[in-house]
Design an enzyme around this catalytic site. Structure first.
Site, PDB file in Angstrom:
ATOM      1  CD  GLU A 114       6.078 -22.138 -34.175  1.00 54.88           C
ATOM      2  OE1 GLU A 114       6.409 -22.318 -32.992  1.00 54.88           O
ATOM      3  OE2 GLU A 114       6.899 -21.956 -35.087  1.00 54.88           O
TER       4      GLU A 114
ATOM      5  CG  HIS B  30      12.568 -30.289 -31.011  1.00 52.76           C
ATOM      6  ND1 HIS B  30      13.374 -29.900 -32.055  1.00 52.76           N
ATOM      7  CD2 HIS B  30      11.844 -29.188 -30.657  1.00 52.76           C
ATOM      8  CE1 HIS B  30      13.151 -28.613 -32.330  1.00 52.76           C
ATOM      9  NE2 HIS B  30      12.240 -28.164 -31.488  1.00 52.76           N
TER      10      HIS B  30
ATOM     11  NE  ARG C 259      11.038 -25.701 -26.227  1.00 49.47           N
ATOM     12  CZ  ARG C 259      10.872 -25.499 -27.531  1.00 49.47           C
ATOM     13  NH1 ARG C 259      10.320 -24.377 -27.971  1.00 49.47           N
ATOM     14  NH2 ARG C 259      11.266 -26.405 -28.406  1.00 49.47           N
TER      15      ARG C 259
HETATM   16  C1  SIN Z   1       9.710 -25.503 -35.035  1.00 52.35           C
HETATM   17  O1  SIN Z   1      10.011 -24.686 -35.885  1.00 52.35           O
HETATM   18  O2  SIN Z   1       8.765 -26.277 -35.135  1.00 52.35           O
HETATM   19  C2  SIN Z   1      10.537 -25.573 -33.785  1.00 52.35           C
HETATM   20  C3  SIN Z   1      10.231 -24.448 -32.931  1.00 52.35           C
HETATM   21  C4  SIN Z   1      10.385 -24.845 -31.495  1.00 52.35           C
HETATM   22  O3  SIN Z   1      10.942 -25.884 -31.179  1.00 52.35           O
HETATM   23  O4  SIN Z   1       9.895 -24.106 -30.664  1.00 52.35           O
END
Ligand code: SIN
Length: 540
Positions: free
Chosen positions: A141, A365, A400
């Site tokens: 990610e 979020h 984060r």
């Molecule tokens: C996501 O799946 O993009 C959220 C994961 C996160 O907020 O760390």
């Protein structure tokens, strides 16, 4: 009224002007537990599991059903340095870079070093993460230098963790879960937490839960924003309750906006996981141009706050309200296997994600700040702990790193139990009584105030902030300061009161921080400044 040397009034109980409702503990049922845990996401349930398996008596208080949590909705996964080409050092470095100079390095070291063991614990108690050829399947990610994100059922990682922890908790005779129970206020005197006042939504009754350790793990506060990815329970209750009781809160200005949330008329603000970009999806503007390459070397996998600001710039320059996630160049089999939940949800709105661009926009979020804790989850109030999104041990800094939040809940939840064990805290506190009977309930239009609050937060305390806007927000919170006392305990009113407390803290901290860093961006102070490499800590 005259007070004795301990601050008790002549009726012999403590009166603090900042409770939400009238009560008198001498007239209420009282229960005694080793651990009183508020909240039932990963942090609360894992802490309960660890304490329960040591034979401690644990009660978990949760305001709706157990699985109404941010954890249950988490898609992307949980980060841990488990891959052969990975190491805690690399994970440490990535977390620090994403955190934009404000991570507490000791906290991050703990997170990345203890994280792998906590994830192994989860696997041991039955969490089924996806595997490839017998090995854990790891994805990537934003801002991760390695593939280190474990996932389950493709994009339903949180639901799997919630399932296994809920099952565990129901099996453990030491753990009692009370659903539909709302934490109202902490009972604190002379810096010591004696327990918590809890409202049972089923019966309308108040009960005092006294515990050697009270743990706040109520999750985040996305519901303060009109556009967010959170479940409706995320109203910042733990932070508000702790602040009212005198605990320190830290980094409240740092709200993370997720870059890619489904943006379609009539559709819910459904998260489109960062893992989609991790597996290769592109972000395109309304003209079909791939724009992230213009904004950061890591393109779509830049830190989240960078991607959000790039999207906002793109929206402004193209006079548009959405950008698009494009998966059409990816293998349809991979997309189907990795993102079944996202595929199904988008299909409901007529989108085939293997072919059609997904319209997305940023939405609130995650809260990086929260109740300030040390490395063992202890708050500034003795006997009161916090973990997960409610807490702020300094692990996320100003932004984060993706998929570090579930890990944070595990690591610091575990450390709380270790800490309590070390103190050997029993029910040794002298039993004090508490009451409040002085304040007149405010019959206020809470529903309307809640809607206004969410608009104010979206308009003035969103991903782009200014001095002028933040002052307007503070003016709104100032106008509602008189709302100290709710009329109907257990109703939405109590949540609104918590939202007012927490929204005010966010706006106040955001106004104070005259720079831009991580999740906090000031149009009038667009650069980071060395003099601001520090935390804002607020205390009542
Ligand atoms: C996501 O799946 O993009 C959220 C994961 C996160 O907020 O760390």
């Amino acid at each position: 009224m005259a007070k004795d040397e301990k601050g008790r009034d002549e009726r012999n109980f403590f009166v603090k002007p900042d409770y939400l409702i009238n009560f008198d503990t001498r007239q209420l049922p009282q229960e005694y537990w080793d651990y009183v845990i508020v909240g039932s996401g990963i942090a609360g349930l894992y802490t309960a599991h660890i304490a329960g398996s040591m034979g401690k008596k644990v009660v978990v208080i949760t305001k709706q059903a157990v699985d109404h949590s941010n954890t249950d909705k988490a898609q992307g996964g949980i980060a841990a340095a488990l891959g052969t080409s990975d190491s805690p050092q690399l994970h440490f470095k990535d977390t620090l870079v994403a955190g934009a100079g404000l991570c507490d390095e000791s906290a991050v070291k703990i997170l990345v070093n203890e994280g792998p063991d906590r994830v192994r614990d989860l696997i041991e108690i039955g969490a089924r993460f996806d595997r490839k050829g017998g090995e854990l399947a790891l994805t990537k990610e934003g801002a991760h230098s390695r593939r280190r994100i474990l996932h389950a059922s493709g994009d339903a990682t949180g639901a799997e963790i919630q399932r296994v922890l809920t099952h565990r908790m129901r099996e453990d005779k030491n753990i009692l879960v009370l659903e539909n129970h709302l934490a109202v206020d902490l009972l604190v005197h002379e810096g010591v937490c004696h327990g918590i006042l809890v409202y049972d939504r089923n019966t309308g009754k108040l009960t005092v839960f006294r515990g050697a350790s009270v743990i706040l793990s109520t999750g985040g506060l996305g519901m303060l924003y009109e556009h967010n990815t959170n479940p409706e329970v995320a109203t910042g209750d733990g932070i508000a309750i702790a602040y009212r009781a005198g605990a320190e809160v830290m980094d409240m200005e740092f709200i993370q906006f997720h870059p890619t949330v489904l943006s379609l008329p009539g559709a819910p603000r459904f998260l489109i996981s960062e893992a989609v970009r991790g597996e290769g999806a592109y972000l395109r503007n309304r003209y079909g141009e791939r724009f992230m390459t213009r904004h950061h070397d890591l393109a779509e996998l830049a830190p989240r706050s960078v991607v959000v600001r790039a999207i906002l710039a793109e929206l402004a320059s193209t006079a548009s309200e959405k950008v698009f996630l494009d998966l059409s160049h990816m293998s349809p089999d991979l997309v189907g296997e990795r993102f079944p939940t996202i595929g199904k949800t988008c299909a409901k709105y007529g989108l085939d994600i293997t072919r059609d661009p997904i319209p997305v926009a940023p939405a609130a979020h995650y809260m990086m700040g929260g109740v300030k804790t040390n490395l063992s989850g202890e708050t500034s109030i003795r006997g009161l702990y916090a973990c997960g999104e409610t807490s702020c041990p300094g692990v996320h800094g100003a932004n984060r790193l993706a998929s570090n939040s579930l890990l944070d809940g595990l690591v610091f939840g575990y450390r709380i139990v270790e800490c309590v064990k070390k103190y050997k805290l029993g029910h040794q506190k002298k039993k004090e009584e508490f009451a409040c009977d002085r304040l007149k309930p405010d019959a206020a239009p809470y529903k309307k105030i809640r809607a206004e609050l969410r608009t104010v937060m979206n308009q003035y305390v969103g991903p782009v902030r200014t001095d002028q806007g933040l002052k307007k927000a503070l003016d709104f919170f100032g106008r509602h300061e008189w709302l100290k006392h709710v009329e109907a305990p257990g109703s939405e009113d109590m949540e609104v009161r918590n939202m007012l407390d927490v929204g005010g803290l966010i706006a106040e901290s955001a106004l104070m921080r005259t720079e831009s860093r991580g999740g906090h961006y000031r149009l009038d102070y667009p650069e980071s400044q060395d003099r601001w490499q520090k935390h804002i800590i607020l205390k009542k």
